[in-house]
Design an enzyme around this catalytic site. Structure first.
Site, PDB file in Angstrom:
ATOM      1  N   GLU A 143       0.566  -1.228  -0.044  1.00  0.00           N
ATOM      2  CA  GLU A 143      -0.198   0.043   0.103  1.00  0.00           C
ATOM      3  C   GLU A 143       0.896   0.983  -0.175  1.00  0.00           C
ATOM      4  O   GLU A 143       1.925   1.225   0.717  1.00  0.00           O
ATOM      5  CB  GLU A 143      -0.733   0.420   1.075  1.00  0.00           C
ATOM      6  CG  GLU A 143      -2.030   0.975   1.101  1.00  0.00           C
ATOM      7  CD  GLU A 143      -2.339   1.042   2.694  1.00  0.00           C
ATOM      8  OE1 GLU A 143      -3.089   0.183   3.414  1.00  0.00           O
ATOM      9  OE2 GLU A 143      -3.603   2.339   2.419  1.00  0.00           O
ATOM     10  N   LYS A 170       4.235   0.945  10.020  1.00  0.00           N
ATOM     11  CA  LYS A 170       4.099   1.707   8.932  1.00  0.00           C
ATOM     12  C   LYS A 170       3.301   2.864  10.013  1.00  0.00           C
ATOM     13  O   LYS A 170       4.292   4.474   9.509  1.00  0.00           O
ATOM     14  CB  LYS A 170       3.114   1.992   7.592  1.00  0.00           C
ATOM     15  CG  LYS A 170       4.478   1.287   6.711  1.00  0.00           C
ATOM     16  CD  LYS A 170       4.018   0.743   5.086  1.00  0.00           C
ATOM     17  CE  LYS A 170       2.755   0.064   5.063  1.00  0.00           C
ATOM     18  NZ  LYS A 170       2.151  -0.126   3.517  1.00  0.00           N
ATOM     19  N   ARG A 182       4.869 -12.938  10.045  1.00  0.00           N
ATOM     20  CA  ARG A 182       5.732 -11.694   9.197  1.00  0.00           C
ATOM     21  C   ARG A 182       6.603 -11.246  10.368  1.00  0.00           C
ATOM     22  O   ARG A 182       6.934 -11.911  11.067  1.00  0.00           O
ATOM     23  CB  ARG A 182       4.326 -10.025   9.980  1.00  0.00           C
ATOM     24  CG  ARG A 182       3.865  -9.951  11.441  1.00  0.00           C
ATOM     25  CD  ARG A 182       3.630  -8.458  11.619  1.00  0.00           C
ATOM     26  NE  ARG A 182       2.596  -8.198  10.381  1.00  0.00           N
ATOM     27  CZ  ARG A 182       2.467  -7.026   9.578  1.00  0.00           C
ATOM     28  NH1 ARG A 182       2.992  -6.299  10.333  1.00  0.00           N
ATOM     29  NH2 ARG A 182       1.310  -7.034   8.366  1.00  0.00           N
TER      30      ARG A 182
END
Ligand code: ATP
Ligand code: MG
Length: 565
Positions: free
Chosen positions: A37, A274, A264
């Site tokens: 993204e 983020k 992850r």
């Protein structure tokens, strides 16, 4: 019993892909995608995802990996991120060829799919407020309640959805929801929202749209549109997989991709969210997205990390189905290992102390031969000027040496790297402060390195630079940005900002490096002997003022001994 097979797939995902290929599922094709993204810069967690997605595409014959910008949230996304992400992927050594896509390319098709769902009676326009929708959702233990709008007719839904798109309603007035099951034990299946009204300028589609699809609707369909066979995502999407499959089935797509989840990457002493990285940048706890203390690829690159080291690290940690946290020391191991092979050894004094060799002739300058990298003789040799007045490291001298201090001290002998054995004969101090200003030594001319008596043994070897020849420079020493191993989830419940390390950056502005570094190019990598690996800063170093970033220290045995004492 299972046999060990060197060619066996390395992890459960590659095993699944190999089985699918063998069974001719997806006509034997392998097509993955990396779907960032564009709402921030890439970090080392993304590197893990890229190594997996691009790696699998490289390993299977005919495999392809698309780059897809998952740009469905216009309020947080922008072109700066789109560009930096591409730069970072290339830097890491991956190539999407001509397969660069954006979810926003599919907005029209996604809209058509939504209309199709409405026509099938599988989606409806809900007019509850966000709070009411939350209340109707129920909890993990209580089933949800149907919205009173759930039974709207297909015609009414089509009309309202069309008018949502046309901009007739305010943000939040309506949403489009999937009609699945408000009593499902999987909360994601309790009529998830597919579209919201959001008047926001999109960096690619401008103001063409005022409704935007949600991830859970856009992602599976984008995968299907691109013919992705294996859609790899992180574990938190495991509970979304039934919805992923529901969307593809309900839309009756031809190509139904397989979602597979993996753990992850988490690293100690840093953050990977983020949102938090953006806060660190915006609140100026760091100098920017490329601050060398951040785990962003930009930051790591500026710090001196190489793509090879990052990829080897990712290969080594592999992929698993269980969340875990990797020690940052492991990442440091891989950069040391890589730089050990490629970095030229040079001498630099970070905290200078003047040293005068009393019996060395005043006007003499000797050019001493030095090997650039003993690990790689192809890197050749150079010469380093040696003269009567040198700088050594303050830490390498003690007036009252503790036990096992094999460096310089009154009456004690050490070797100067590539040069002679010297002996400390005097210490000159400031009469008022008592600070050590200079150490006076004598040298033994018989002991020059490489000469016939070079093998005379002393316990310590020091690095040095010649004061008349050395180049002044700035060196930035980095420590972990956080004081605790898991700042995003502190044991004592503190906000991550309260865990920031106030000493994560130390700037030394009176350093001296050997003259061969005078023209060192931004980004070039060195080992400062006995100290660590350093990189010429890409942003702030110039021909007039060299700035080095410490990538990683060498393992320092003396400081360990001292700490233990
Ligand atoms: P955040 O949750 O902080 O917003 P994200 O996961 O949403 O990050 P994306 O840009 O959507 O960030 O991620 C792109 C791809 O990288 C996704 O497939 C995602 O699963 C993967 N990814 C992101 N962070 C990690 C991580 N720490 N480890 C492994 N893969 C990751
Ligand atoms: Mg995401």
């Amino acid at each position: 019993m299972t046999e060990l097979n060197a060619d066996a797939p390395r992890d459960f995902i590659r095993t699944m892909v190999a089985q699918d290929v063998a069974a001719k599922k997806f006509a034997g094709e392998v097509k993955t995608r990396f779907p960032p993204e564009p709402n921030g810069y890439l970090h080392i967690g993304h590197a893990k995802s890229m190594c997996l997605n691009f790696g699998i595409a490289e390993e299977f014959p005919g495999g392809l990996c698309n780059l897809r910008f998952d740009d469905t949230n216009p309020t947080k996304e922008n072109v700066e991120y789109v560009e930096s992400i591409q730069e970072d992927i290339r830097w890491l050594g991956f190539d999407w060829g001509d397969r660069l896509f954006c979810t926003s390319n599919y907005f029209e098709r996604l809209y058509d799919y939504a209309v199709f769902l409405i026509k099938q009676g599988q989606a409806y326009v809900d007019s509850l407020t966000a709070d009411e929708i939350r209340e109707h959702r129920g909890t993990l233990t209580d089933p949800g309640k149907d919205s009173p709008y759930r039974s709207r007719s297909i015609e009414e839904n089509l009309d309202l959805f069309g008018r949502m798109r046309a901009g007739e309603f305010a943000d939040g007035a309506h949403v489009l929801r999937a009609k699945i099951d408000m009593a499902s034990s999987n909360m994601n299946l309790r009529d998830p929202i597919l579209y919201r009204i959001r008047r926001a300028h999109h960096h690619r589609t401008g103001d063409a749209w005022c409704i935007y699809p949600n991830y859970d609707f856009a992602h599976p369909l984008s995968d299907s549109i691109e013919g992705i066979t294996h859609s790899l995502c992180t574990l938190e999407f495991e509970d979304h997989r039934p919805l992923y499959d529901w969307v593809l089935d309900a839309c009756q797509v031809e190509r139904h991709s397989q979602q597979i989840e993996f753990a992850r990457l988490n690293l100690t002493y840093t953050l990977m969210s983020k949102r938090k990285l953006l806060e660190l940048v915006e609140e100026r706890h760091v100098t920017g997205w490329d601050d060398p203390r951040l785990p962003t690829l930009m930051g790591l690159r500026r710090r001196g990390y190489t793509p090879e080291a990052i990829r080897k690290f990712c290969d080594h940690i592999g992929v698993a189905k269980r969340d875990s946290t990797v020690e940052i020391a492991l990442l440091e191991h891989f950069i040391r290992d890589d730089l050990n092979k490629r970095a030229m050894r040079v001498m630099a004094v970070l905290r200078p102390l003047r040293l005068v060799i009393e019996n060395y002739p005043e006007e003499t300058v000797e050019e001493l031969s030095a090997v650039n990298n003993p690990e790689d003789t192809a890197m050749g040799k150079r010469t380093i000027p040696f003269s009567r007045i040198l700088y050594i490291e303050q830490d390498d001298f003690r007036e009252d040496p503790p036990k096992k201090f094999f460096r310089l001290a009154p009456g004690q002998e050490v070797r100067l790297r590539y040069a002679y054995i010297i002996k400390c004969v005097n210490v000159i101090k400031d009469e008022v402060t008592g600070d050590i200003l200079e150490v006076r030594c004598t040298y033994d001319p018989e002991t020059r390195s490489g000469g016939p008596h070079a093998s005379r043994k002393v316990k310590g070897t020091l690095h040095w630079v010649s004061t008349a020849h050395a180049v002044p420079a700035e060196v930035r020493l980095y420590d972990y940005l956080f004081l605790v191993p898991d700042p995003g989830n502190d044991k004592e419940g503190r906000d991550y900002r309260a865990c920031l390390n106030p000493h994560s950056l130390e700037r030394l502005t009176q350093c001296y490096v050997e003259p061969s570094l005078r023209k060192a190019k931004p980004g070039s990598l060195f080992q400062f002997e006995r100290q660590g690996y350093f990189c010429v800063d890409r942003v702030e170093s110039s021909e007039n003022w060299l700035v080095f970033n410490r990538t990683v220290p060498l393992r320092d045995s003396w400081s360990k001994i001292e700490k233990a004492q």
